[in-house]
Design an enzyme around this catalytic site. Structure first.
Site, short mmCIF file in Angstrom:
data_model
loop_
_atom_site.label_atom_id
_atom_site.label_comp_id
_atom_site.label_asym_id
_atom_site.label_seq_id
_atom_site.Cartn_x
_atom_site.Cartn_y
_atom_site.Cartn_z
CD GLU A 67 -3.12 -1.00 2.14
OE1 GLU A 67 -4.16 -1.64 1.96
OE2 GLU A 67 -2.89 -0.35 3.19
CG ASN A 79 -6.31 -12.75 -0.20
OD1 ASN A 79 -5.99 -12.89 -1.39
ND2 ASN A 79 -6.99 -11.71 0.21
CB ALA A 91 -9.16 -12.24 8.62
N GLY A 92 -6.50 -11.12 7.46
CA GLY A 92 -5.19 -11.37 6.88
C GLY A 92 -4.09 -10.59 7.59
CG ASP A 93 -3.90 -6.41 7.40
OD1 ASP A 93 -3.14 -6.84 6.51
OD2 ASP A 93 -4.70 -5.49 7.23
N GLY A 107 -14.73 -4.36 12.97
CA GLY A 107 -13.59 -3.45 12.96
C GLY A 107 -12.32 -4.14 12.52
P1 ADP Z 1 -7.64 -11.67 3.97
O1 ADP Z 1 -8.24 -11.01 5.16
O2 ADP Z 1 -6.29 -11.13 3.62
O3 ADP Z 1 -8.55 -11.78 2.79
P2 ADP Z 1 -8.25 -14.45 4.62
O4 ADP Z 1 -9.69 -14.13 4.40
O5 ADP Z 1 -7.68 -15.58 3.83
O6 ADP Z 1 -7.29 -13.19 4.42
O7 ADP Z 1 -8.07 -14.77 6.18
C1 ADP Z 1 -6.80 -14.89 6.78
C2 ADP Z 1 -6.87 -15.94 7.87
O8 ADP Z 1 -7.83 -15.56 8.84
C3 ADP Z 1 -7.29 -17.34 7.39
O9 ADP Z 1 -6.18 -18.08 6.94
C4 ADP Z 1 -7.91 -17.92 8.66
O10 ADP Z 1 -6.88 -18.43 9.50
C5 ADP Z 1 -8.53 -16.70 9.34
N1 ADP Z 1 -9.95 -16.55 8.98
C6 ADP Z 1 -10.48 -15.82 7.98
N2 ADP Z 1 -11.83 -15.96 7.93
C7 ADP Z 1 -12.15 -16.79 8.94
C8 ADP Z 1 -13.38 -17.35 9.44
N3 ADP Z 1 -14.56 -17.06 8.87
N4 ADP Z 1 -13.31 -18.17 10.51
C9 ADP Z 1 -12.13 -18.47 11.11
N5 ADP Z 1 -10.94 -18.00 10.68
C10 ADP Z 1 -10.94 -17.18 9.62
#
Ligand code: ADP
Length: 299
Positions: free
Chosen positions: A136, A185, A246-248, A283
């Site tokens: 970014e 991802n 989630a990814g961060d 958030g």
């Molecule tokens: P990003 O936020 O970059 O798109 P992801 O969606 O692949 O990345 O999520 C990153 C990680 O967060 C996943 O590998 C998993 O461990 C966790 N995660 C994401 N979504 C969920 C969910 N619905 N339930 C549990 N863990 C999740």
């Protein structure tokens, strides 16, 4: 110590039943301003996960700048490497649907003014065990930071470069040459490699860098290394409320685990637990878990 050289954005978040289509106006359920940006998010995630973290980046001289600094400092992140530049801070317009899916527009602002690490940043990176990077910031700035860590890596101690290739854009060879672990991802992995199957994408990534993690949302994460290790870590089952960061959270926690010397399997489990805890709450930075909560889930 973990250095993060990256973006800080104020997230302007609208919560809606369903995102509007082009030309459509809808009424949202709620609105919040939340400090974010992939760089700042990863810094806060790493600090909450128990890391000693320095954030290196820029904010604008607008109303959002002090809020961004305060959020980092509040999480225990060292902000002495954050500069204030004329003009607006970075912002991200985020739409979160009731089903947890989100869409995001990032306007770089102050982040776009960074051309590379300062002399002080270089010194901080030199003292770090890991350098977290995302895309970014201007590519030249990211490459300059990576090369700095890569150059030190030739010596006894050096920062391991952990790259989140988001947004997914073509990666220069000099950047890849400095990366230790790439953490896309599955969508980013597909764009970078041209392989839709994440297992195929993982193999293609390992031709570029020594280790790779492809995150699969609720399906968990794949890990591979050139040493021949292949792992699938299932996601921790939780009710997803907001998957924005989630990814961060995963990347920040992964950096902490690796700098603590955990092997791939335990590091993956630690990062998955942190990420799962973050999707249970609304958030980005505000939803990131603290170390004791992660440890409880990992055990
Ligand atoms: P990003 O936020 O970059 O798109 P992801 O969606 O692949 O990345 O999520 C990153 C990680 O967060 C996943 O590998 C998993 O461990 C966790 N995660 C994401 N979504 C969920 C969910 N619905 N339930 C549990 N863990 C999740």
């Amino acid at each position: 110590m973990i250095s993060v050289f990256g973006s800080a954005n104020m997230d302007l978040v609208a919560y809606v039943t369903q995102a509007p289509k082009p030309g459509e106006t809808i009424t949202g359920r709620a609105f919040r301003t939340i400090p974010g940006g992939k760089g700042a998010n990863q810094a806060i995630a790493a600090a909450r996960a128990g890391g000693r973290v320095a954030f290196l980046g820029a904010v604008g001289d607008d109303a959002f700048g002090p809020g961004l600094r305060a959020a980092l400092a509040g999480a225990g992140v060292d902000t002495s490497g954050v500069r204030t530049v004329p003009g607006p801070s970075g912002v991200a317009h985020i739409v979160v649907q009731d089903d947890g899916d989100n869409s995001i527009i990032v306007v770089p602002g102050a982040n776009g003014a960074l051309t590379g690490p300062s002399a002080e940043d270089a010194e901080t990176i030199g003292r770090s065990r890991a350098l977290l990077l995302q895309l970014e910031l201007p590519m030249e700035a990211v490459v300059a930071a990576a090369r700095l860590a890569g150059a030190v890596t030739g010596a006894v101690t050096g920062a391991e470069v952990i790259l989140t290739p988001a947004p997914a854009v073509p990666l220069p060879a000099e950047l890849l040459a400095a990366v230790g672990v790439i953490v896309p991802n599955e969508h980013e992995a597909a764009v970078l490699t041209g392989r839709d199957d994440p297992r195929d994408a993982l193999e293609a990534l390992l031709e570029l860098v020594p280790e790779a993690v492809v995150t699969l949302g609720a399906r968990g994460a794949l890990y591979g290394s050139r040493d021949g290790v292949r792992l699938h870590e299932p996601a921790v089952p939780v009710r997803a409320v907001d998957t924005t960061a989630a990814g961060d959270t995963f990347a920040g926690a992964l950096a902490v685990a690796r700098t603590e010397g955990l092997g791939p399997e335990r590091a993956l489990r630690f990062a998955s637990a942190a990420a799962a805890l973050s999707v249970r709450r609304e958030g980005a930075s505000t939803s990131m878990p603290h170390r004791p909560d992660i440890d409880r889930l990992v055990r």
